[in-house]
Design a protein around this motif. Structure first.
Motif, PDB file in Angstrom:
ATOM      1  N   ASN A 202       0.670 -26.298  56.385  1.00 53.28           N
ATOM      2  CA  ASN A 202       1.775 -27.245  56.598  1.00 53.28           C
ATOM      3  C   ASN A 202       1.587 -28.095  57.856  1.00 53.28           C
ATOM      4  O   ASN A 202       2.034 -29.241  57.907  1.00 53.28           O
ATOM      5  CB  ASN A 202       3.110 -26.496  56.689  1.00 53.28           C
ATOM      6  N   TYR A 203       0.966 -27.514  58.877  1.00 53.55           N
ATOM      7  CA  TYR A 203       0.736 -28.281  60.113  1.00 53.55           C
ATOM      8  C   TYR A 203      -0.161 -29.480  59.817  1.00 53.55           C
ATOM      9  O   TYR A 203       0.084 -30.596  60.236  1.00 53.55           O
ATOM     10  CB  TYR A 203       0.059 -27.408  61.176  1.00 53.55           C
ATOM     11  N   GLU A 204      -1.224 -29.177  59.080  1.00 57.32           N
ATOM     12  CA  GLU A 204      -2.198 -30.225  58.749  1.00 57.32           C
ATOM     13  C   GLU A 204      -1.548 -31.250  57.806  1.00 57.32           C
ATOM     14  O   GLU A 204      -1.767 -32.450  57.926  1.00 57.32           O
ATOM     15  CB  GLU A 204      -3.401 -29.546  58.077  1.00 57.32           C
TER      16      GLU A 204
ATOM     17  N   GLY B 134      12.499 -28.774  66.084  1.00 54.26           N
ATOM     18  CA  GLY B 134      12.280 -27.328  65.862  1.00 54.26           C
ATOM     19  C   GLY B 134      10.798 -27.044  65.897  1.00 54.26           C
ATOM     20  O   GLY B 134      10.248 -26.372  65.018  1.00 54.26           O
ATOM     21  N   CYS B 135      10.150 -27.572  66.941  1.00 56.85           N
ATOM     22  CA  CYS B 135       8.671 -27.633  66.973  1.00 56.85           C
ATOM     23  C   CYS B 135       8.010 -26.290  67.210  1.00 56.85           C
ATOM     24  O   CYS B 135       6.791 -26.176  67.083  1.00 56.85           O
ATOM     25  CB  CYS B 135       8.229 -28.602  68.063  1.00 56.85           C
ATOM     26  N   GLY B 136       8.791 -25.250  67.595  1.00 49.80           N
ATOM     27  CA  GLY B 136       8.161 -23.952  67.868  1.00 49.80           C
ATOM     28  C   GLY B 136       7.127 -24.091  68.968  1.00 49.80           C
ATOM     29  O   GLY B 136       7.393 -24.681  70.020  1.00 49.80           O
ATOM     30  N   ALA B 137       5.932 -23.567  68.723  1.00 57.12           N
ATOM     31  CA  ALA B 137       4.873 -23.594  69.747  1.00 57.12           C
ATOM     32  C   ALA B 137       4.256 -24.977  69.938  1.00 57.12           C
ATOM     33  O   ALA B 137       3.405 -25.152  70.812  1.00 57.12           O
ATOM     34  CB  ALA B 137       3.796 -22.582  69.378  1.00 57.12           C
TER      35      ALA B 137
ATOM     36  N   CYS C 257      11.098 -30.781  70.142  1.00 57.40           N
ATOM     37  CA  CYS C 257      12.275 -30.165  70.761  1.00 57.40           C
ATOM     38  C   CYS C 257      12.625 -28.937  69.936  1.00 57.40           C
ATOM     39  O   CYS C 257      12.298 -28.858  68.747  1.00 57.40           O
ATOM     40  CB  CYS C 257      13.445 -31.143  70.838  1.00 57.40           C
ATOM     41  N   ASP C 258      13.255 -27.976  70.611  1.00 54.71           N
ATOM     42  CA  ASP C 258      13.570 -26.715  69.930  1.00 54.71           C
ATOM     43  C   ASP C 258      14.677 -26.014  70.707  1.00 54.71           C
ATOM     44  O   ASP C 258      14.745 -26.149  71.927  1.00 54.71           O
ATOM     45  CB  ASP C 258      12.306 -25.823  69.883  1.00 54.71           C
ATOM     46  N   VAL C 259      15.503 -25.271  69.990  1.00 52.73           N
ATOM     47  CA  VAL C 259      16.523 -24.471  70.677  1.00 52.73           C
ATOM     48  C   VAL C 259      15.904 -23.187  71.252  1.00 52.73           C
ATOM     49  O   VAL C 259      16.488 -22.535  72.097  1.00 52.73           O
ATOM     50  CB  VAL C 259      17.700 -24.089  69.746  1.00 52.73           C
ATOM     51  N   PHE C 260      14.704 -22.831  70.779  1.00 51.08           N
ATOM     52  CA  PHE C 260      14.027 -21.592  71.185  1.00 51.08           C
ATOM     53  C   PHE C 260      15.013 -20.429  71.144  1.00 51.08           C
ATOM     54  O   PHE C 260      15.345 -19.832  72.156  1.00 51.08           O
ATOM     55  CB  PHE C 260      13.395 -21.752  72.581  1.00 51.08           C
TER      56      PHE C 260
ATOM     57  N   ARG D   1      13.466 -28.301  75.599  1.00 51.65           N
ATOM     58  CA  ARG D   1      14.429 -27.331  75.078  1.00 51.65           C
ATOM     59  C   ARG D   1      15.742 -28.047  74.767  1.00 51.65           C
ATOM     60  O   ARG D   1      16.176 -28.922  75.529  1.00 51.65           O
ATOM     61  CB  ARG D   1      14.666 -26.244  76.130  1.00 51.65           C
ATOM     62  N   MET D   2      16.372 -27.687  73.652  1.00 53.87           N
ATOM     63  CA  MET D   2      17.648 -28.303  73.273  1.00 53.87           C
ATOM     64  C   MET D   2      18.814 -27.477  73.786  1.00 53.87           C
ATOM     65  O   MET D   2      18.753 -26.256  73.800  1.00 53.87           O
ATOM     66  CB  MET D   2      17.767 -28.382  71.754  1.00 53.87           C
ATOM     67  N   ASP D   3      19.842 -28.175  74.167  1.00 55.40           N
ATOM     68  CA  ASP D   3      21.075 -27.552  74.639  1.00 55.40           C
ATOM     69  C   ASP D   3      22.190 -27.979  73.695  1.00 55.40           C
ATOM     70  O   ASP D   3      22.263 -29.159  73.344  1.00 55.40           O
ATOM     71  CB  ASP D   3      21.382 -28.120  76.032  1.00 55.40           C
TER      72      ASP D   3
ATOM     73  N   SER E 221      10.362 -32.079  60.427  1.00 57.53           N
ATOM     74  CA  SER E 221      10.790 -30.694  60.684  1.00 57.53           C
ATOM     75  C   SER E 221      10.098 -29.802  59.663  1.00 57.53           C
ATOM     76  O   SER E 221      10.125 -30.074  58.466  1.00 57.53           O
ATOM     77  CB  SER E 221      12.305 -30.537  60.635  1.00 57.53           C
ATOM     78  N   ASN E 222       9.455 -28.776  60.171  1.00 57.89           N
ATOM     79  CA  ASN E 222       8.695 -27.866  59.322  1.00 57.89           C
ATOM     80  C   ASN E 222       9.268 -26.459  59.422  1.00 57.89           C
ATOM     81  O   ASN E 222       9.185 -25.835  60.488  1.00 57.89           O
ATOM     82  CB  ASN E 222       7.220 -27.865  59.762  1.00 57.89           C
ATOM     83  N   GLN E 223       9.873 -25.980  58.337  1.00 61.13           N
ATOM     84  CA  GLN E 223      10.414 -24.614  58.237  1.00 61.13           C
ATOM     85  C   GLN E 223      11.490 -24.385  59.297  1.00 61.13           C
ATOM     86  O   GLN E 223      11.511 -23.338  59.958  1.00 61.13           O
ATOM     87  CB  GLN E 223       9.291 -23.563  58.369  1.00 61.13           C
ATOM     88  N   VAL E 224      12.372 -25.356  59.449  1.00 57.86           N
ATOM     89  CA  VAL E 224      13.437 -25.268  60.453  1.00 57.86           C
ATOM     90  C   VAL E 224      14.822 -25.326  59.813  1.00 57.86           C
ATOM     91  O   VAL E 224      15.717 -24.546  60.168  1.00 57.86           O
ATOM     92  CB  VAL E 224      13.307 -26.431  61.483  1.00 57.86           C
ATOM     93  N   LEU E 225      15.017 -26.225  58.845  1.00 59.75           N
ATOM     94  CA  LEU E 225      16.388 -26.515  58.407  1.00 59.75           C
ATOM     95  C   LEU E 225      17.060 -25.369  57.654  1.00 59.75           C
ATOM     96  O   LEU E 225      18.282 -25.352  57.534  1.00 59.75           O
ATOM     97  CB  LEU E 225      16.423 -27.820  57.600  1.00 59.75           C
TER      98      LEU E 225
END
Ligand SMILES: C[S@@+](CC[C@H](N)C(=O)[O-])C[C@H]1O[C@@H](n2cnc3c(N)ncnc32)[C@H](O)[C@@H]1O
Length: 247
Positions: A3-5, A26-29, A46-49, A70-72, A88-92
């Motif tokens: 999915n990244y590729e 929701g970028c994760g790493a 960006c991500d809520v982590f 980081r999201m607030d 967004s990949n595997q976030v929603l």
């Protein structure tokens, strides 16, 4: 191709003019951000982590400090109309308030910017986080599914087993699904996108062929509608939409 590729290539193949900016929500790493930057595309994340899987310590240290924020309070920490694409990949499937998230994505997109989203709907056959078929179809907090998941685990199914006992693993994953996932039907998801975006297109058939790579002939002879259904049942929804002129 993973999915990244897929996301990286999809962006790289668009009509990219000068100064194109891409956000991975929701970028994760930050894997996609790094891959896009390797192609000289100005990408951010960006991500809520959150507690459900905090990737903040895995963020690539080679990325500049302002690349991943980081999201607030679920607010995207970037200006209005500052991106051409939001991925967004595997976030929603993890967000509680999908309408709010889509409104935020629309806010940071430039006029006619595009979103590409990959995530499973409720109709997917295998719960992706634990690998157990149909586990997410049970009502939240129901006790029988703990035994259902445990039975599959005894048969050898399941992901991330670590050194947990069968029942502990099963209880932990059921709790994870209750706390951290919000599966919606395809109809609910499309309706939410249509409120914020226009020209919604599902491109699961393209995703499937690319994921299969050299084995794509296995799927290419099937009608596109069947390819799409197979992809959404075995993988995820893959949709593209434009920022709606109404916003
Ligand atoms: C399965 S991971 C995927 C990470 C990354 N997109 C990737 O493909 O590697 C889900 C990510 O969604 C993030 N997340 C969950 N809820 C979120 C929300 N409401 N807003 C933004 N990110 C969120 C999590 O912190 C986590 O990094």
């Amino acid at each position: 191709m993973d999915n990244y590729e897929f996301c990286t290539r999809w962006i790289a193949e668009q009509d990219l003019g000068e100064g194109v900016r891409v956000l991975d929500y929701g970028c994760g790493a930050g894997t996609i951000v790094r891959k896009l930057r390797d192609l000289n595309i100005d990408a951010y994340g960006c991500d809520v982590f959150y507690e459900g899987g905090d990737y903040s310590k895995l963020v690539d240290t080679a990325l500049p400090d302002d690349a991943i924020l980081r999201m607030d309070e679920n607010v995207i920490p970037f200006d209005d109309e500052s991106f051409d694409f939001v991925i967004s990949n595997q976030v929603l499937e993890h967000v509680e308030d999908l309408d709010h998230v889509l409104a935020e994505m629309a806010r940071v997109l430039k006029p006619d910017g595009q979103v590409i989203s990959l995530f499973p709907d409720r109709g997917v056959w295998r719960e992706a986080h634990c690998g157990i078929p149909f586990l997410h179809w049970f009502p939240k907090y129901s006790q029988p599914r703990v035994y259902y998941a445990a039975a599959w685990r005894v048969l050898g199914f399941g992901l991330l087993k670590k050194d947990k006992t069968v029942m502990q693993w099963s209880r932990d994953f059921c709790e994870y699904i209750d706390r951290w996932t919000h599966y919606r039907t395809r109809r609910e998801i499309d309706a939410a996108f249509n409120r914020r975006f226009s020209d919604l297109r599902h491109i699961e058939d393209e995703w499937l062929r690319r994921r299969l790579g050299r084995r794509k002939n296995l799927a290419s002879w099937l009608p596109a509608a069947i390819q799409k259904t197979a992809a959404t049942k075995l993988g995820c929804l893959v949709s593209v939409a434009h920022k709606s002129p109404r916003i």
